[in-house]
Design a protein around this motif. Structure first.
Motif, short mmCIF file in Angstrom:
data_model
loop_
_atom_site.label_atom_id
_atom_site.label_comp_id
_atom_site.label_asym_id
_atom_site.label_seq_id
_atom_site.Cartn_x
_atom_site.Cartn_y
_atom_site.Cartn_z
N TYR A 100 0.72 -1.21 0.09
CA TYR A 100 -0.10 -0.10 -0.37
C TYR A 100 0.84 1.11 -0.07
O TYR A 100 0.28 2.30 0.00
CB TYR A 100 -0.99 -0.08 1.10
CG TYR A 100 -1.69 -1.04 1.21
CD1 TYR A 100 -2.98 -1.22 0.05
CD2 TYR A 100 -2.06 -2.09 2.21
CE1 TYR A 100 -3.71 -2.34 0.04
CE2 TYR A 100 -3.30 -3.09 2.23
CZ TYR A 100 -3.77 -3.12 0.90
OH TYR A 100 -4.74 -4.31 1.02
N LYS A 101 2.20 1.13 0.13
CA LYS A 101 3.10 2.23 -0.19
C LYS A 101 2.63 3.01 -1.51
O LYS A 101 2.88 4.53 -1.17
CB LYS A 101 4.39 1.99 0.03
CG LYS A 101 5.07 1.89 1.04
CD LYS A 101 5.25 3.40 1.93
CE LYS A 101 6.03 3.20 3.22
NZ LYS A 101 6.12 4.61 3.88
N LYS A 102 2.49 2.68 -2.30
CA LYS A 102 2.39 3.21 -3.42
C LYS A 102 1.08 4.30 -3.53
O LYS A 102 0.91 5.22 -4.37
CB LYS A 102 2.29 2.25 -4.60
CG LYS A 102 1.03 1.48 -4.69
CD LYS A 102 0.99 0.42 -5.78
CE LYS A 102 2.30 -0.48 -5.69
NZ LYS A 102 2.31 -1.62 -6.70
N LEU A 103 0.32 4.07 -2.49
CA LEU A 103 -0.85 5.05 -2.60
C LEU A 103 -0.50 6.49 -2.03
O LEU A 103 -1.18 7.35 -2.03
CB LEU A 103 -2.05 4.40 -1.35
CG LEU A 103 -3.01 3.17 -1.81
CD1 LEU A 103 -3.87 2.62 -0.77
CD2 LEU A 103 -3.71 3.71 -3.14
N ASP A 216 -7.61 -1.29 -0.89
CA ASP A 216 -7.58 -2.00 -2.27
C ASP A 216 -8.37 -1.16 -3.43
O ASP A 216 -8.00 -1.24 -4.67
CB ASP A 216 -8.13 -3.46 -2.42
CG ASP A 216 -7.15 -4.49 -1.58
OD1 ASP A 216 -5.89 -4.34 -1.69
OD2 ASP A 216 -7.60 -5.38 -0.96
N GLN A 217 -9.25 -0.63 -2.84
CA GLN A 217 -10.27 0.13 -3.88
C GLN A 217 -9.36 1.33 -4.26
O GLN A 217 -9.49 1.88 -5.42
CB GLN A 217 -11.32 0.42 -3.00
CG GLN A 217 -12.28 1.42 -4.04
CD GLN A 217 -12.66 0.75 -5.26
OE1 GLN A 217 -12.80 -0.45 -5.43
NE2 GLN A 217 -13.16 1.35 -6.50
N GLU A 218 -8.66 1.93 -3.60
CA GLU A 218 -7.88 3.35 -3.74
C GLU A 218 -6.70 2.71 -4.72
O GLU A 218 -6.40 3.51 -5.71
CB GLU A 218 -7.22 3.77 -2.41
CG GLU A 218 -8.28 4.44 -1.55
CD GLU A 218 -7.61 5.16 -0.46
OE1 GLU A 218 -6.38 5.53 -0.43
OE2 GLU A 218 -8.09 5.17 0.57
N LEU A 219 -6.03 1.48 -4.51
CA LEU A 219 -5.34 1.06 -5.52
C LEU A 219 -5.48 0.96 -6.81
O LEU A 219 -5.18 1.49 -7.56
CB LEU A 219 -4.70 -0.35 -5.09
CG LEU A 219 -3.40 -0.30 -3.98
CD1 LEU A 219 -3.04 -1.71 -3.68
CD2 LEU A 219 -2.39 0.50 -4.42
#
Length: 345
Positions: A100-103, A216-219
């Motif tokens: 999730y870092k890429k968020l 996950d939705q944000e990704l």
């Protein structure tokens, strides 16, 4: 990938608690004085590095990054931190962080595990210069904070490895409870392989089931946004850099990676005013700067990783890009890094 760093507003509070004048930090970093009054604090990699470099310089405290990363109050954790602590064990926690870092930033967490050791590294995907020592130390100390708070034990790594020398190695050793290696080939925090399976007393499966779907939705939305908005030459350059691992990728290689024909790839590059050769040169140039500023690779090793047949070809290309040979360019960066280290001391 998010191209800007999302800085938590609590950093301002933590700095003030530790006696560091935030206004002086922002002034030295060349950032706006109202930065921490903004609803969402977003910085480029260059600005983010400047912020962490200034924290070390203004505080004058060699342990400042370690103290900033030490937190025992879960209510101060952001949603991602809470989700990480809700996982089943230390290894799963770091894997969630990596996913999730890429968020929130152009940063990558890389793990490697063998029978004896589990190493964790942080890569700065858009960096062209040397990462501040304070930032590296903060990231490693944050990993340990997650491990200790999650397991409820004083878990410590086997060692921490730094490419740049540390004059305050004893301070770092006391904090982590392990040896410090300077002049290493990488920046890494290394645990025992078995530590990845250390169970978390903070595990909360119900809470994780609530938070993870949102991430996950944000990704998914982030990936869709990248596909819709990302500049096509940038996509091609990213694909080339993924393939620059000892050979020069062909246009056919990259077209397959992007799930299109080489003719379509060529046409879309031409429509954007570019070409495959130009994007290949840009990708090599960016990676060359990264290798020379952030590693101890020999020039012939860097040439190999960039897909050149020999070191001379690499030297000629680099001179065209930077106006100086790669050896001289690297020395100038090392001199700059040593100067920065002395300021921090």
């Amino acid at each position: 990938m998010n191209k800007r760093f999302r800085v938590p507003g609590r950093l301002n509070t933590k700095l003030e608690e530790l006696g560091v004048r935030v206004s002086d930090v922002l002034r030295r970093a060349g950032l706006s004085q109202d930065l921490f009054q903004q609803t969402r604090i977003l910085l480029s990699t260059e600005e983010f590095f400047a912020l962490w470099r200034s924290i070390g310089e203004v505080s004058g405290d060699p342990a400042i990054s370690l103290r900033l990363a030490t937190e025992t109050r879960p209510e101060r954790f952001d949603p991602l931190g809470i989700a990480v602590l809700s996982t089943e064990n230390f290894g799963t926690a770091i894997s969630h962080m990596a996913r999730y870092k890429k968020l929130c930033c152009p940063e990558e967490i890389v793990q490697h595990t063998d029978k004896a050791e589990w190493s964790i590294q942080f890569n700065w995907l858009l960096a062209l210069g040397i990462e501040p020592p304070t930032l590296t130390e903060h990231c490693f100390a944050w990993v340990q904070t997650i491990g200790r708070l999650g397991t409820g034990t004083n878990i410590s790594p086997l060692r921490v490895e730094f490419m740049q020398p540390r004059s305050h190695s004893k301070v770092i050793e006391r904090h982590f409870g392990c040896s410090v290696i300077s002049g290493a080939t990488r920046n890494a925090i290394v645990f025992r392989a078995a530590d990845a399976q250390a169970p978390f007393v903070t595990r909360n499966a119900e809470l994780l089931d609530m938070l993870a779907p949102q991430f996950d939705q944000e990704l998914k939305q982030l990936r869709q946004g990248e596909e819709d908005q990302e500049n096509f030459p940038e996509r091609v350059r990213g694909a080339i850099q993924e393939k620059l691992t000892g050979h020069r990728p062909s246009i056919d290689d990259i077209a397959r990676r992007l799930h299109m024909s080489s003719r379509t790839l060529q046409r879309r590059l031409q429509e954007s005013g570019s070409s495959f050769q130009r994007v290949l040169d840009e990708a090599r140039h960016q990676m060359a700067r990264y290798y020379l500023s952030s590693s101890v690779l020999e020039l012939n090793e860097a040439a190999y990783l960039l897909g050149y047949e020999d070191a001379n070809s690499f030297v000629r290309a680099f001179r065209t890009w930077e106006g100086v040979p790669p050896g001289l360019w690297r020395e100038s960066y090392r001199t700059k890094a040593m100067s920065q280290e002395k300021v921090i001391q």
